[in-house]
Motif scaffolding. Structure first.
Motif, mmCIF file in Angstrom:
data_model
loop_
_atom_site.group_PDB
_atom_site.id
_atom_site.type_symbol
_atom_site.label_atom_id
_atom_site.label_comp_id
_atom_site.label_asym_id
_atom_site.label_seq_id
_atom_site.Cartn_x
_atom_site.Cartn_y
_atom_site.Cartn_z
ATOM 1 N N SER A 210 0.836 -1.201 0.000
ATOM 2 C CA SER A 210 0.000 0.000 0.000
ATOM 3 C C SER A 210 0.869 1.248 0.000
ATOM 4 O O SER A 210 2.066 1.203 0.310
ATOM 5 C CB SER A 210 -0.914 0.000 1.220
ATOM 6 O OG SER A 210 -0.138 0.116 2.409
ATOM 7 N N ALA A 211 0.258 2.376 -0.335
ATOM 8 C CA ALA A 211 0.997 3.642 -0.346
ATOM 9 C C ALA A 211 1.547 3.967 1.040
ATOM 10 O O ALA A 211 2.692 4.416 1.186
ATOM 11 C CB ALA A 211 0.079 4.767 -0.829
ATOM 12 N N SER A 212 0.748 3.713 2.078
ATOM 13 C CA SER A 212 1.199 4.014 3.442
ATOM 14 C C SER A 212 2.368 3.123 3.849
ATOM 15 O O SER A 212 3.300 3.577 4.522
ATOM 16 C CB SER A 212 0.038 3.852 4.424
ATOM 17 O OG SER A 212 -0.452 2.521 4.406
ATOM 18 N N SER A 213 2.328 1.842 3.444
ATOM 19 C CA SER A 213 3.419 0.929 3.803
ATOM 20 C C SER A 213 4.708 1.305 3.078
ATOM 21 O O SER A 213 5.804 1.219 3.653
ATOM 22 C CB SER A 213 3.027 -0.512 3.478
ATOM 23 O OG SER A 213 2.876 -0.707 2.084
ATOM 24 N N ILE A 214 4.590 1.729 1.834
ATOM 25 C CA ILE A 214 5.770 2.156 1.077
ATOM 26 C C ILE A 214 6.364 3.415 1.688
ATOM 27 O O ILE A 214 7.587 3.538 1.857
ATOM 28 C CB ILE A 214 5.406 2.380 -0.405
ATOM 29 C CG1 ILE A 214 5.107 1.041 -1.077
ATOM 30 C CG2 ILE A 214 6.540 3.092 -1.134
ATOM 31 C CD1 ILE A 214 4.624 1.171 -2.508
ATOM 32 N N LEU A 215 5.505 4.373 2.051
ATOM 33 C CA LEU A 215 5.989 5.618 2.656
ATOM 34 C C LEU A 215 6.646 5.361 4.009
ATOM 35 O O LEU A 215 7.668 5.970 4.338
ATOM 36 C CB LEU A 215 4.828 6.605 2.812
ATOM 37 C CG LEU A 215 4.265 7.201 1.511
ATOM 38 C CD1 LEU A 215 3.044 8.056 1.799
ATOM 39 C CD2 LEU A 215 5.342 8.018 0.796
ATOM 40 N N THR A 216 6.068 4.433 4.795
ATOM 41 C CA THR A 216 6.650 4.092 6.095
ATOM 42 C C THR A 216 8.037 3.494 5.916
ATOM 43 O O THR A 216 9.001 3.876 6.602
ATOM 44 C CB THR A 216 5.752 3.088 6.837
ATOM 45 O OG1 THR A 216 4.487 3.691 7.104
ATOM 46 C CG2 THR A 216 6.392 2.658 8.153
ATOM 47 N N THR A 217 8.154 2.552 4.991
ATOM 48 C CA THR A 217 9.440 1.896 4.747
ATOM 49 C C THR A 217 10.450 2.881 4.185
ATOM 50 O O THR A 217 11.632 2.868 4.574
ATOM 51 C CB THR A 217 9.254 0.709 3.785
ATOM 52 O OG1 THR A 217 8.243 -0.148 4.298
ATOM 53 C CG2 THR A 217 10.543 -0.076 3.638
ATOM 54 N N LEU A 218 10.008 3.739 3.280
ATOM 55 C CA LEU A 218 10.896 4.759 2.728
ATOM 56 C C LEU A 218 11.390 5.708 3.803
ATOM 57 O O LEU A 218 12.572 6.086 3.822
ATOM 58 C CB LEU A 218 10.174 5.538 1.635
ATOM 59 C CG LEU A 218 10.331 5.053 0.195
ATOM 60 C CD1 LEU A 218 9.461 5.875 -0.735
ATOM 61 C CD2 LEU A 218 11.785 5.088 -0.256
ATOM 62 N N ALA A 219 10.515 6.094 4.694
ATOM 63 C CA ALA A 219 10.893 7.019 5.764
ATOM 64 C C ALA A 219 11.999 6.413 6.630
ATOM 65 O O ALA A 219 12.984 7.086 6.965
ATOM 66 C CB ALA A 219 9.676 7.365 6.615
#
Length: 284
Positions: A12-21
């Motif tokens: 999901s977009a939120s999971s990708i953003l969390t991992t990227l962060a």
């Protein structure tokens, strides 16, 4: 039926953003310690080890993000790893170049004005890659370190060493992420990562991987029966079962173990079966 675990592909977009962060934070911080240690101990072999550790640690941090974000998409995980690996390599060059061209050079004796200037130089180089590359080229002409008994290493040989550093940092990050959390079985039924059963089961050493896989396909699960007596043998196998309460599918991995001999203090382990699915087998 597939004979190994295949991630479901969710990201999901939120999971990708969390991992990227998490990955970006690590990519900004870890390279600073990397360059500091390289300057404190400017030994080529020590630097090679540090580059390997930088790639490993960055990969582990991204794996943490994958676990928290519940990413089950190998391509997404690898893209994040590549982005963060490239960023870490770039940041370590930004910091190194800023230090080398700074008025004070490499020192811990910096006042607030020195730190402010160094930060400004890094910010400038970060957003001006063309200038950074020109300064790197200038550093290559004079060399940045030497091997004991030789002059400063420069020119083509130094470019090759830097290319190797790039391969170790970025490649190491990709390997750790590509073989890490995203490959661990996930229970879509329970929406959580499966846990390995502890302790692992013990069985005789596997000499024929295909035969064992054939027995599992034919539902002959006696081959997985726990047999602690095999610990008396110099070679045996460990069976790790990933499972989640209520999920009818379990995943079996088998690892051959050779007891340490001579100067070897750690047993040798070789995976022979990875995440073989056992469906609707509550008794296993």
């Amino acid at each position: 039926m597939n004979e190994k675990y295949i991630p479901a592909g969710h990201a999901s977009a939120s999971s990708i953003l969390t991992t990227l962060a998490i990955g970006i934070a690590a990519s900004l911080i870890f390279p600073l310690f990397y360059i500091i240690l390289c300057q404190l101990i400017p030994n080529i072999w020590f630097i090679a080890i540090l580059a390997f550790l930088l790639g490993m640690l960055l990969g582990l941090m991204i794996n943490t993000g994958v676990r928290i974000g519940r990413i089950r998409n190998l391509n997404a995980a690898l893209i994040i790893a590549a982005v963060c690996g490239l960023l870490a390599f770039y940041v370590q060059w930004v910091f190194f170049d800023a230090v080398m061209y700074s008025r004070r050079g490499f020192t811990f004796n910096l006042n607030s004005a020195d730190i402010k200037q160094l930060t400004a130089d890094m910010a400038f180089l970060f957003i001006h890659p063309g200038i950074l590359f020109k300064e790197i080229a200038s550093l290559n002409e004079i060399g940045t370190f030497r091997i004991q008994g030789s002059d400063n290493i420069s020119g083509i040989l130094l470019w090759i060493i830097w290319l190797g550093e790039f391969a170790v940092i970025v490649g190491g990050t990709l390997v750790v992420v590509g073989t890490g959390q995203v490959k661990i079985p996930y229970s879509e039924l329970n929406d959580r990562w499966m846990e390995p059963r502890k302790p692992a089961l013990l069985i005789p050493y596997v000499t024929d991987r295909d035969q064992l896989a054939s027995q599992l396909r034919s539902r002959n699960f006696d081959v997985l029966k726990n047999n602690p007596e095999v610990l008396r043998d110099p070679q045996y196998a460990e069976v790790v079962i990933h499972e989640s309460l209520g999920d009818p599918t379990k995943y079996v991995s088998v690892v051959n173990v050779t007891a340490p001999t001579g100067r070897n203090k750690q047993p040798k382990k070789k995976r022979v079966i990875s995440h073989f699915p056992l469906e609707n087998n509550p008794g296993v």
